[in-house]
Design an enzyme around this catalytic site. Structure first.
Site, PDB file in Angstrom:
ATOM      1  N   ILE A 258       0.815  -1.216   0.000  1.00 22.37           N
ATOM      2  CA  ILE A 258       0.000   0.000   0.000  1.00 22.37           C
ATOM      3  C   ILE A 258       0.845   1.261   0.000  1.00 22.37           C
ATOM      4  CG2 ILE A 258      -1.981  -1.099   1.098  1.00 22.37           C
ATOM      5  CD1 ILE A 258      -1.039   0.034   3.760  1.00 22.37           C
ATOM      6  N   SER A 259       2.139   1.148   0.354  1.00 23.49           N
ATOM      7  CA  SER A 259       2.965   2.349   0.397  1.00 23.49           C
ATOM      8  C   SER A 259       4.435   1.956   0.361  1.00 23.49           C
ATOM      9  CB  SER A 259       2.674   3.152   1.667  1.00 23.49           C
ATOM     10  OG  SER A 259       3.531   4.268   1.768  1.00 23.49           O
ATOM     11  N   THR A 260       5.226   2.802  -0.280  1.00 20.14           N
ATOM     12  CA  THR A 260       6.674   2.617  -0.307  1.00 20.14           C
ATOM     13  C   THR A 260       7.328   3.945   0.050  1.00 20.14           C
ATOM     14  OG1 THR A 260       6.780   3.132  -2.663  1.00 20.14           O
ATOM     15  CG2 THR A 260       6.586   0.810  -2.069  1.00 20.14           C
ATOM     16  N   GLY A 261       8.431   3.855   0.747  1.00 18.10           N
ATOM     17  CA  GLY A 261       9.169   5.046   1.136  1.00 18.10           C
ATOM     18  C   GLY A 261      10.654   4.820   1.048  1.00 18.10           C
ATOM     19  N   GLU A 263      12.680   4.397   3.448  1.00 19.31           N
ATOM     20  CA  GLU A 263      13.215   3.517   4.475  1.00 19.31           C
ATOM     21  C   GLU A 263      12.427   2.234   4.676  1.00 19.31           C
ATOM     22  OE1 GLU A 263      10.859   5.516   8.251  1.00 19.31           O
ATOM     23  OE2 GLU A 263      13.046   5.506   8.221  1.00 19.31           O
ATOM     24  N   SER A 264      11.213   2.125   4.112  1.00 20.43           N
ATOM     25  CA  SER A 264      10.386   0.959   4.403  1.00 20.43           C
ATOM     26  C   SER A 264       9.370   0.733   3.291  1.00 20.43           C
ATOM     27  CB  SER A 264       9.653   1.134   5.742  1.00 20.43           C
ATOM     28  OG  SER A 264       8.785   2.258   5.665  1.00 20.43           O
ATOM     29  N   LYS A 288       4.894  -3.074   8.322  1.00 22.01           N
ATOM     30  CA  LYS A 288       5.964  -2.181   7.899  1.00 22.01           C
ATOM     31  C   LYS A 288       7.269  -2.962   7.868  1.00 22.01           C
ATOM     32  CE  LYS A 288       7.747   2.494   8.644  1.00 22.01           C
ATOM     33  NZ  LYS A 288       7.626   3.745   9.415  1.00 22.01           N
ATOM     34  N   ASP A 404      10.539  14.510  11.841  1.00 23.06           N
ATOM     35  CA  ASP A 404      10.227  14.460  10.405  1.00 23.06           C
ATOM     36  C   ASP A 404       8.744  14.761  10.195  1.00 23.06           C
ATOM     37  OD1 ASP A 404      10.674  14.197   7.703  1.00 23.06           O
ATOM     38  OD2 ASP A 404      10.411  12.025   7.690  1.00 23.06           O
TER      39      ASP A 404
END
Length: 515
Positions: A258-261, A263-264, A288, A404
Site C-alpha cells: 500500500i505504500s513505499t518510502g 526507508e520501508s 511495515k 520528520d
C-alpha cells in the site's frame, strides 16, 4: 596329322595354358561364349555394373555394407536408391573440399577455424562414424587438460645446447595455460591447451586477479539480492517471517503493498487470532518492512547513535543491527504515543525488522495523507489546533520530538489527524533534538499558512509554544543560534557528568540539570 593333334589336345586340357606353351609367346586368350539370353539378362547386367563400381570406387565397396547398398538387395530401378547413392557421393566430395579449405586456411596457425558445422553428415555414410569417437570408451579425453611435464628437482632437462630450465618461456607458458582451468566456472577461459597457447606470467597473473575480482563481485551481487528488500518486494528472510505470521494464525492473509518510502515498504493484511487472550489483533493490519539496504537512507544513523536508549548498542559497522534497532525504536516511540493518547497506529508485534501495526483506513484503502486531502476551512482549522496539541503532548508527555513532521507523515481519518512514521523520533535532549523540533515547526507552519489558517503561528512562535521555551530573537539566524547554544550546553554536560537534562527551562535562563 589332324587325328594326332585331336588325340593329344585333350591331354593338355587339365594343366595351365602357360605350361604347354613358351613363356615368351603371346598369351592364349580364350573367349567365353554365352547365349543371347544371358546377354539380355538383367541379373548379369547388375553383376557387371557392380564389378565396374568395385574397380572404379573401392571406397564405396568398403562403405556399402549396410542394409541399403549391397550386392543382393540393391535396386537400381528405384529412383530413391539412386538419389541416395548420388547424394552420398556428393556429400563425400563436399566434405573433402571443406577439409582441404580448412587445411589451406589454418596452416600452422595456433588459432584454427573449422567448417564442422557446414559438413554434410549423410545418414548412410559410415565414414562419419569413423570420425566420431565414443569418449566414454577411450582412456584419453581430448577435452581434459594435459598435465604439463614437470621439471625434475634439479631444475633443468637435457644437456648442452638442448638444456631446458624450469624458467623456460615455453614451459612456463604452457603451465600457465593449464592453470587457467582452476579459475571459477563462470570465468570462460576457452580451449587454450588445444591451441597450444602459451601465457606469460604477467598475463596469467592479470587474468587470475581479474577472475578473483569477478568472483567476489558476483558473490556481493548475489548476497545483496538475497539479503535486501527492494521496492514492493521482500527478500527470502523477510518472506519467511511473513509466512510464519500467517501460519501461526496471527495474520489471516497479506493482500499487497500500500505504500513505499525511502526507508520501508508497507503491506496491508487482515488480522487473525492472537495466541494470548490479553492481546487483541485488529481486523486490518499494516505490516511495515524496513529496507535492509542503507542506500536510500544513509543518514539514519544520526537519529539513533546519540539516543541514550540505543547508544550502547549502536554499531556503525553492522548495518543489519541498525535496521533492527530502527524498527525497535519506532515500536517504543509508538508505545509512548499510544499511552499519552495521541492518535497513532497501535503496535501488534515486532519481529526483527518487520513491525505489525493497526491499519489506519478501511477496506484495504489507507487513510489519505494531509497533503492529498481537500479540507474545508473549519476542518483545516480543526486539524491545525489538533496538530499543535499533539506536538505539545509529544514534547511534554512523551518526551519526544517527531524529527520528520510534515503533511506527508500526517493522515486524515475519522475527522482527525493521525501521526505516523516515528522511527526517527528522538528525545529533546538529543544533541540535535531542538534543531529537529524547529524544522518540524517550520514544516507545520508553512503548510497550514498555505492552507488558509489565519490563526497559524510562524515557526518561531510555534517552537516556543511547543517547547515552552521563551527564545526572543528578532530573526531566524539568531533564533537558531540560541537553539544551538542550548544544545551545546546540554552536550557538554553529558560529556562531563554523563547525565541528561530533565527538561529545558521555560523562562529563557540556562537549563536546569536534574542531579
Amino acid at each position: 596329322m589332324d587325328s594326332a593333334v585331336a588325340a593329344t589336345a585333350p591331354e593338355a586340357g587339365p594343366g595351365p595354358a602357360w605350361q604347354s606353351k613358351c613363356p615368351w609367346g603371346a598369351p592364349n586368350t580364350t573367349s567365353i561364349s554365352c547365349s543371347l539370353a544371358d546377354v539380355m539378362s538383367e541379373q548379369l547386367a547388375k553383376e557387371l555394373q557392380l564389378e565396374e563400381e568395385n574397380a572404379a570406387f573401392p571406397e564405396v565397396v568398403a562403405v556399402a555394407e549396410g542394409p541399403f547398398i549391397t550386392g543382393e538387395n540393391i535396386d537400381t530401378s528405384s529412383d530413391l536408391m539412386l538419389a541416395q547413392m548420388l547424394q552420398m557421393e556428393f556429400d563425400r566430395e563436399y566434405d573433402a573440399q571443406l577439409r582441404r579449405e580448412e587445411k589451406k586456411i589454418n596452416g600452422d596457425s595456433k588459432v584454427s577455424i573449422s567448417f564442422e558445422n557446414y559438413r554434410k553428415v549423410h545418414p548412410y555414410d559410415s565414414d562419419s562414424s569413423e570420425d566420431e569417437v565414443d569418449w566414454q570408451d577411450t582412456r584419453h579425453d581430448p577435452y581434459r587438460a594435459d598435465k604439463p611435464t614437470t621439471t625434475p628437482r634439479r631444475g633443468f632437462i637435457g644437456k648442452g645446447k638442448d638444456i631446458t630450465t624450469k624458467h623456460d618461456e615455453v614451459v612456463c607458458g604452457r603451465k600457465n595455460t593449464a592453470r587457467m582451468e582452476n579459475f571459477a566456472p563462470e570465468f570462460q577461459v576457452g580451449d587454450g591447451i588445444g591451441m597450444d597457447l602459451k601465457l606469460s606470467n604477467q598475463v596469467f597473473n592479470a587474468l587470475k586477479q581479474h577472475a578473483y575480482s569477478e568472483e567476489r563481485r558476483s558473490a556481493r551481487l548475489h548476497e545483496k539480492k538475497e539479503h535486501s528488500t527492494a521496492e514492493k518486494a521482500v527478500d527470502p528472510k523477510t518472506r519467511l517471517l511473513l509466512y510464519k505470521m500467517v501460519n501461526s494464525g496471527m495474520l489471516e492473509t497479506i493482500t499487497g503493498c500500500i505504500s513505499t518510502g525511502k526507508e520501508s515498504v508497507v503491506f496491508h493484511a487482515y488480522g487473525g487470532k492472537s495466541a494470548t487472550e490479553d492481546k487483541v489483533i485488529p481486523p486490518e493490519c499494516a505490516i511495515k518492512v524496513f529496507k535492509t539496504t542503507l542506500n536510500e537512507f544513509k543518514n539514519r544513523d544520526k537519529y539513533i547513535k546519540d539516543d541514550y536508549r540505543f547508544k550502547d548498542r549502536f554499531s556503525k559497522l553492522n548495518p543489519r543491527k541498525i535496521i533492527r534497532m530502527w524498527a525497535e525504536k519506532e515500536m517504543h516511540n509508538l508505545t509512548r504515543m499510544q499511552n499519552a493518547g495521541i492518535p497513532c497506529p497501535q503496535v501488534v508485534i515486532l519481529k526483527k525488522h518487520v513491525l505489525v501495526m493497526s491499519f489506519i483506513g478501511k477496506d484495504q484503502i489507507p487513510a489519505p495523507k494531509l497533503k492529498d486531502v481537500t479540507l474545508s476551512s473549519e476542518d483545516m482549522k480543526k486539524a491545525y489546533y489538533q496538530t499543535l496539541n499533539m506536538m505539545q503532548q509529544l514534547y511534554k508527555e512523551c518526551n519526544l520530538v517527531h524529527a520528520d513532521l510534515s503533511e506527508y507523515n500526517m493522515l486524515w481519518h475519522d475527522g482527525k489527524v493521525w501521526l505516523i512514521d516515528v522511527s526517527q523520533s528522538v528525545e529533546p535532549t538529543h544533541p540535535h533534538g531542538l534543531e529537529f523540533l524547529f524544522r518540524d515547526c517550520r514544516n507545520v507552519a508553512q503548510f497550514f499558512q498555505k492552507g488558509g489558517v489565519a490563526e497559524a503561528l510562524n515557526e518561531r512562535e510555534l517552537f516556543n509554544a511547543v517547547s515552552g521555551l521563551n527564545i526572543t530573537a528578532d530573526n531566524e539566524v539568531d533564533f537558531q543560534a540560541e537553539i544551538e547554544a542550548l544544545e551545546k550546553m546540554n552536550e557538554d554536560h553529558v560529556q562531563n557528568h554523563g547525565k541528561k537534562l530533565a527538561t529545558f527551562s521555560s523562562d529563557g535562563d540556562p537549563p536546569i540539570y536534574d542531579e
